[in-house]
Design a protein around this motif. Structure first.
Motif, PDB file in Angstrom:
ATOM      1  N   GLU A   1      -0.906  62.276 -73.248  1.00 43.68           N
ATOM      2  CA  GLU A   1       0.182  63.901 -74.470  1.00 43.68           C
ATOM      3  C   GLU A   1      -1.102  64.094 -75.481  1.00 43.68           C
ATOM      4  OE1 GLU A   1       1.835  67.639 -76.604  1.00 43.68           O
ATOM      5  OE2 GLU A   1       0.996  66.864 -73.967  1.00 43.68           O
ATOM      6  N   ALA A   2      -1.037  62.603 -75.955  1.00 45.80           N
ATOM      7  CA  ALA A   2      -1.732  62.644 -77.270  1.00 45.80           C
ATOM      8  C   ALA A   2      -3.331  62.758 -76.686  1.00 45.80           C
ATOM      9  CB  ALA A   2      -1.324  60.795 -77.910  1.00 45.80           C
ATOM     10  N   GLN A   3      -3.498  62.792 -75.644  1.00 42.45           N
ATOM     11  CA  GLN A   3      -5.126  62.763 -75.956  1.00 42.45           C
ATOM     12  C   GLN A   3      -4.980  64.194 -75.426  1.00 42.45           C
ATOM     13  OE1 GLN A   3      -5.674  60.266 -72.410  1.00 42.45           O
ATOM     14  NE2 GLN A   3      -6.867  57.957 -73.708  1.00 42.45           N
ATOM     15  N   ARG A   4      -4.273  65.078 -75.350  1.00 46.38           N
ATOM     16  CA  ARG A   4      -4.657  66.597 -74.777  1.00 46.38           C
ATOM     17  C   ARG A   4      -3.946  66.704 -76.564  1.00 46.38           C
ATOM     18  NH1 ARG A   4      -1.984  70.637 -76.018  1.00 46.38           N
ATOM     19  NH2 ARG A   4      -0.279  69.342 -76.295  1.00 46.38           N
ATOM     20  N   VAL A   5      -3.270  66.346 -77.482  1.00 47.73           N
ATOM     21  CA  VAL A   5      -3.643  66.988 -78.334  1.00 47.73           C
ATOM     22  C   VAL A   5      -4.927  66.582 -79.087  1.00 47.73           C
ATOM     23  CG1 VAL A   5      -2.801  66.934 -80.525  1.00 47.73           C
ATOM     24  CG2 VAL A   5      -1.414  66.596 -78.947  1.00 47.73           C
ATOM     25  N   ALA A   6      -5.389  65.314 -79.330  1.00 48.88           N
ATOM     26  CA  ALA A   6      -6.292  64.914 -79.824  1.00 48.88           C
ATOM     27  C   ALA A   6      -7.911  66.346 -79.333  1.00 48.88           C
ATOM     28  CB  ALA A   6      -7.253  63.490 -79.608  1.00 48.88           C
ATOM     29  N   ASN A   7      -7.455  65.824 -78.048  1.00 51.45           N
ATOM     30  CA  ASN A   7      -8.834  67.055 -77.802  1.00 51.45           C
ATOM     31  C   ASN A   7      -8.615  68.384 -77.717  1.00 51.45           C
ATOM     32  OD1 ASN A   7     -10.078  64.998 -75.931  1.00 51.45           O
ATOM     33  ND2 ASN A   7      -9.045  65.797 -74.345  1.00 51.45           N
ATOM     34  N   THR A   8      -7.567  68.986 -78.600  1.00 52.49           N
ATOM     35  CA  THR A   8      -7.448  70.109 -79.067  1.00 52.49           C
ATOM     36  C   THR A   8      -8.426  70.845 -80.313  1.00 52.49           C
ATOM     37  OG1 THR A   8      -4.958  70.181 -79.959  1.00 52.49           O
ATOM     38  CG2 THR A   8      -5.716  70.462 -77.416  1.00 52.49           C
ATOM     39  N   VAL A   9      -8.346  69.735 -80.961  1.00 47.35           N
ATOM     40  CA  VAL A   9      -8.646  69.281 -82.289  1.00 47.35           C
ATOM     41  C   VAL A   9     -10.209  68.352 -82.659  1.00 47.35           C
ATOM     42  CG1 VAL A   9      -6.727  70.266 -83.502  1.00 47.35           C
ATOM     43  CG2 VAL A   9      -6.898  67.735 -83.047  1.00 47.35           C
TER      44      VAL A   9
ATOM     45  N   LEU B   1      -2.134  51.901 -88.897  1.00 43.26           N
ATOM     46  CA  LEU B   1      -1.605  53.560 -88.036  1.00 43.26           C
ATOM     47  C   LEU B   1      -0.212  52.060 -88.213  1.00 43.26           C
ATOM     48  CD1 LEU B   1      -4.022  55.030 -86.212  1.00 43.26           C
ATOM     49  CD2 LEU B   1      -3.064  55.250 -88.408  1.00 43.26           C
ATOM     50  N   TRP B   2       1.365  52.986 -88.231  1.00 43.69           N
ATOM     51  CA  TRP B   2       2.286  52.782 -87.962  1.00 43.69           C
ATOM     52  C   TRP B   2       3.616  53.927 -87.454  1.00 43.69           C
ATOM     53  CZ3 TRP B   2       7.416  53.210 -89.950  1.00 43.69           C
ATOM     54  CH2 TRP B   2       8.253  52.451 -90.108  1.00 43.69           C
ATOM     55  N   ALA B   3       4.218  53.791 -86.378  1.00 47.21           N
ATOM     56  CA  ALA B   3       5.401  54.721 -86.824  1.00 47.21           C
ATOM     57  C   ALA B   3       6.552  54.121 -86.413  1.00 47.21           C
ATOM     58  CB  ALA B   3       4.854  55.203 -85.049  1.00 47.21           C
TER      59      ALA B   3
ATOM     60  N   SER C   1       9.388  60.367 -79.795  1.00 44.51           N
ATOM     61  CA  SER C   1       8.419  61.043 -79.135  1.00 44.51           C
ATOM     62  C   SER C   1       7.889  61.794 -79.941  1.00 44.51           C
ATOM     63  CB  SER C   1       8.570  61.642 -78.293  1.00 44.51           C
ATOM     64  OG  SER C   1      10.180  61.224 -77.167  1.00 44.51           O
ATOM     65  N   ARG C   2       7.916  62.436 -80.572  1.00 42.12           N
ATOM     66  CA  ARG C   2       6.182  63.673 -81.651  1.00 42.12           C
ATOM     67  C   ARG C   2       5.414  62.016 -82.253  1.00 42.12           C
ATOM     68  NH1 ARG C   2       6.002  67.963 -83.047  1.00 42.12           N
ATOM     69  NH2 ARG C   2       6.292  68.675 -80.389  1.00 42.12           N
ATOM     70  N   ALA C   3       6.472  61.526 -83.041  1.00 45.11           N
ATOM     71  CA  ALA C   3       5.767  60.326 -83.695  1.00 45.11           C
ATOM     72  C   ALA C   3       4.632  59.090 -83.387  1.00 45.11           C
ATOM     73  CB  ALA C   3       7.325  59.129 -84.261  1.00 45.11           C
ATOM     74  N   VAL C   4       4.944  58.686 -82.227  1.00 47.77           N
ATOM     75  CA  VAL C   4       4.131  57.924 -80.972  1.00 47.77           C
ATOM     76  C   VAL C   4       3.122  58.827 -80.548  1.00 47.77           C
ATOM     77  CG1 VAL C   4       3.811  56.996 -78.766  1.00 47.77           C
ATOM     78  CG2 VAL C   4       5.998  56.925 -80.380  1.00 47.77           C
ATOM     79  N   VAL C   5       2.954  60.106 -80.569  1.00 50.56           N
ATOM     80  CA  VAL C   5       2.788  61.067 -80.129  1.00 50.56           C
ATOM     81  C   VAL C   5       0.950  61.111 -80.962  1.00 50.56           C
ATOM     82  CG1 VAL C   5       1.594  63.978 -78.853  1.00 50.56           C
ATOM     83  CG2 VAL C   5       3.296  62.439 -78.481  1.00 50.56           C
TER      84      VAL C   5
ATOM     85  N   LEU D   1       1.427  58.864 -83.586  1.00 45.66           N
ATOM     86  CA  LEU D   1       0.022  57.688 -83.143  1.00 45.66           C
ATOM     87  C   LEU D   1      -1.160  57.620 -82.344  1.00 45.66           C
ATOM     88  CD1 LEU D   1       0.421  54.498 -85.220  1.00 45.66           C
ATOM     89  CD2 LEU D   1       1.651  54.037 -83.034  1.00 45.66           C
ATOM     90  N   LEU D   2      -0.981  57.514 -81.906  1.00 52.12           N
ATOM     91  CA  LEU D   2      -2.247  57.792 -80.537  1.00 52.12           C
ATOM     92  C   LEU D   2      -2.928  58.475 -80.559  1.00 52.12           C
ATOM     93  CD1 LEU D   2       0.154  56.627 -77.523  1.00 52.12           C
ATOM     94  CD2 LEU D   2      -0.920  55.071 -79.117  1.00 52.12           C
ATOM     95  N   ALA D   3      -2.779  60.096 -80.952  1.00 45.62           N
ATOM     96  CA  ALA D   3      -4.000  61.020 -81.038  1.00 45.62           C
ATOM     97  C   ALA D   3      -4.604  60.965 -82.350  1.00 45.62           C
ATOM     98  CB  ALA D   3      -3.049  62.604 -81.479  1.00 45.62           C
ATOM     99  N   LEU D   4      -3.935  60.088 -83.873  1.00 48.53           N
ATOM    100  CA  LEU D   4      -4.944  59.511 -84.541  1.00 48.53           C
ATOM    101  C   LEU D   4      -5.393  58.625 -84.051  1.00 48.53           C
ATOM    102  CD1 LEU D   4      -5.399  59.766 -87.762  1.00 48.53           C
ATOM    103  CD2 LEU D   4      -4.282  58.923 -88.039  1.00 48.53           C
ATOM    104  N   ALA D   5      -4.915  58.001 -83.095  1.00 50.82           N
ATOM    105  CA  ALA D   5      -6.579  56.420 -83.107  1.00 50.82           C
ATOM    106  C   ALA D   5      -7.386  57.173 -81.944  1.00 50.82           C
ATOM    107  CB  ALA D   5      -5.157  56.018 -81.949  1.00 50.82           C
ATOM    108  N   GLU D   6      -6.888  57.972 -81.348  1.00 56.22           N
ATOM    109  CA  GLU D   6      -7.731  58.907 -80.203  1.00 56.22           C
ATOM    110  C   GLU D   6      -8.571  59.474 -81.450  1.00 56.22           C
ATOM    111  OE1 GLU D   6      -9.763  59.604 -76.892  1.00 56.22           O
ATOM    112  OE2 GLU D   6      -8.455  58.020 -77.689  1.00 56.22           O
TER     113      GLU D   6
END
Length: 306
Positions: A33-41, A98-100, A119-123, A125-130
């Motif tokens: 999900e995080a990679q999907r979010v990162a790809n959209t923005v 980065l910390w959640a 769940s939202r915090a981890v998404v 976190l990982l999207a920002l890392a991506e």
């Protein structure tokens, strides 16, 4: 004490090991999900590249009188009548940490949201890392992962989260060096004084901070009526209200006052404070965080990320 729901659905407080295992089981799906979010923005975004000391070519520019002749690129200069120097890319010497939060209160999910705060915090976190990894940044997570600069940093951070055995309601920030950035993602439900006591020392050390408050909409609007039992997810303490609606105004006033107190004091320290609600898309918080990290902050992006 945050509201956790009606008396018909009491919330059990799991021990730290059980919570860690539950989170580990969710991480693979949250990474997708995080990679999907990162790809959209991420389209059109770039890292914080600029001229300076480094190994990689940045740009050609006209020679300025007084500069050392060793910097002149004679091959490029021979093409026309101008003299050019070869600039190299500036390489940031610091790390973005980065910390959640993984404490019990982050497990809360009301009927007004489709995901838990954790769940939202981890998404995010990982999207920002991506996003940061694709931009060539060096990232780390206090107590979870040492600093790395790698294209697969989000995958490595996800793996580190899955393997993490111990949880803490607050990260150790003593390793974070001056001029580094730290992104802290939590519900920040502790008293404002406690939050500020933890953050003020590191802010005064010269660390740039970006605080993202994760809020379930029910925690803010307090949509409870009638006899309701509230349970503190951290201590298990219970409070039963015969008519919950009579608490609405006082609760909301205290909740928003705590947030305003934290936000105002952090801004005085030069830190950013953003609120994100779990009934809104994760991409909005990602855009706001990345904008602050990039140093391009407009008035419309200060404060709340819808």
């Amino acid at each position: 004490m945050a509201p956790v729901g009606q008396t018909t659905q009491p919330v059990a407080v799991s021990d730290a090991l059980v919570r860690a295992r539950q989170r580990a089981a969710l991480v693979p799906d949250l990474l997708v999900e995080a990679q999907r979010v990162a790809n959209t923005v991420i389209t059109g975004w770039h890292g914080r590249r600029k001229r300076g000391v480094g190994e990689n070519f940045w740009q050609f520019r006209p020679y300025v009188e007084g500069e050392t002749l060793a910097r002149i690129d004679w091959r490029r200069s021979a093409r026309d009548d101008s003299v050019y120097v070869r600039d190299r890319e500036w390489e940031a010497a610091h790390t973005i940490w980065l910390w959640a939060d993984a404490s019990p209160s982050m497990l809360y999910q009301s009927s007004l949201a489709q995901v838990s705060k954790q769940s939202r915090a981890v998404v995010i976190l990982l999207a920002l890392a991506e996003v940061l990894a694709r931009s060539g940044e060096r990232i780390a997570s206090p107590g979870v992962m040492d600093p790395i600069a790698a294209r697969n940093a989000s995958e490595r951070l996800a793996t580190a989260l899955m393997l993490q055995k111990e949880e803490s309601d607050w990260p150790r920030l003593d390793r974070i060096g001056r001029h580094s950035d730290v992104v802290l993602i939590s519900d920040f439900l502790d008293p404002a004084e406690t939050v500020l006591e933890r953050l003020a020392p590191i802010a005064r050390r010269g660390v740039r901070g970006h605080v993202l408050e994760i809020c379930d909409p029910a925690e803010e609007v307090f949509p409870y009526n009638g006899r309701t039992e509230f349970i503190d997810p951290e201590t298990g303490e219970k409070l039963t209200a015969g008519k919950a609606e009579t608490l609405h105004d006082d609760y909301q006033r205290a909740f928003l006052s705590r947030r305003s107190n934290i936000a105002e004091n952090l801004r005085r320290l030069g830190w950013n404070f953003i609120t994100h609600h779990t009934d809104q898309p994760a991409s909005s918080a990602l855009v706001a965080l990345h904008t602050h990290l990039s140093g391009v902050v407009g008035d419309g992006l200060r404060g709340t990320a819808a």
